[in-house]
Design an enzyme around this catalytic site. Sequence first.
Site: not given
Ligand SMILES: NC(=O)C1=CN([C@@H]2O[C@H](COP(=O)(O)OP(=O)(O)OC[C@H]3O[C@@H](n4cnc5c(N)ncnc54)[C@H](OP(=O)(O)O)[C@@H]3O)[C@@H](O)[C@H]2O)C=CC1
Ligand SMILES: O=CC(=O)O
Length: 312
Positions: A227, A275
Amino acid sequence: MEIIFYHPTFDPACWLPALRKALPGANVREWRKGDDEPADYALVWHPPVEMLRGRELKGVFALGAGVDSILSKLKAHPEMLAQHIPLFRLEDTGMGLQMQEYAVSQVLHWFRRFDDYQALKQQARWLELEEYRREDFTIGILGAGVLGAKVAASLSAWGFPLRCWSRSHKDLPGVTSFAGTEELGEFLHGTRVLINLLPDTPATKGLIDLNVINQLADNSYIMNLARGVHVVENDLLQALDSGKLRGAMLDVFSREPLPADHPLWAHPRVAMTPHVAAATRADEAIAFIAATIGKLERGEIVNGRVDRVRGY
Ligand SMILES: NC(=O)C1=CN([C@@H]2O[C@H](COP(=O)(O)OP(=O)(O)OC[C@H]3O[C@@H](n4cnc5c(N)ncnc54)[C@H](OP(=O)(O)O)[C@@H]3O)[C@@H](O)[C@H]2O)C=CC1
Ligand SMILES: O=CC(=O)O
């Protein structure tokens, strides 16, 4: 079972028949303003408050991976969705592979210095540059969830030193795990390529600022796939201009669409996409939603439930 669907840009003519096929027996309809007929489940992206307000739903599915937009709307309108109604998000559903394609191609682009060769080409200069060494190209992934873990697995195949940072420690093959704010400094120290795959939460907004960037290795690179609010864009520009950062690949921005006069557009060492790093794939998303609804109806354990307090 009644299912309502709302997405500001997806074509209902494509989604509704596919949903009906995957959920035989369910009545699936596009939600339109004024529709307050009963519903059991809602499938949404940027939903209007009135679509969900007051409904006793069995579940709401976000049609993407990130739930920041729906959670921020809920903060402003807590009446939109009662606390006990579960909110789900898409886990992978084809986004993992897209993130792998994006991250691997860009890391290799930097590692093989194609950006530098492109700049030389602009000057019609034939010059052989010093090769980068893998051991100097440590990749650090912020966020080691569904998508971060997949990206790590794909880069591991290319033999780069890998590390990840998350809230809890991970056990990913070939990846050194760091967790929590107390280990962030150690994670950053020596990281040459920083890839962001964190969710947008109060704890992660603005995380990638000058203080964080200055802890990376010199001549490092940043790839933001999560993001725009994670990166302090003025700090990023400052670090690019000072030479601390060699390049940035950005898919997401603090404002989208990025305004035409934003300095990121013109910066020679910033590459960007609008995006599109990982789009929702209808077939895979629908299969996930249908399977999850089936499990919920049978009282089974499901994946993808959002912790509304944690924010992801
Ligand atoms: N640009 C694009 O087209 C897209 C962007 N995205 C973005 O990717 C993001 C990630 O997706 P996804 O992998 O499915 O999400 P997940 O919820 O599976 O993973 C999030 C990760 O971030 C870690 N995390 C969260 N908060 C913190 C913190 N405060 N400090 C350290 N680590 C933290 C979590 O830790 P823990 O495992 O320990 O809980 C976890 O490992 C989405 O939220 C979205 O914003 C997604 C799809 C498309
Ligand atoms: O940014 C896209 C999403 O799936 O989140």
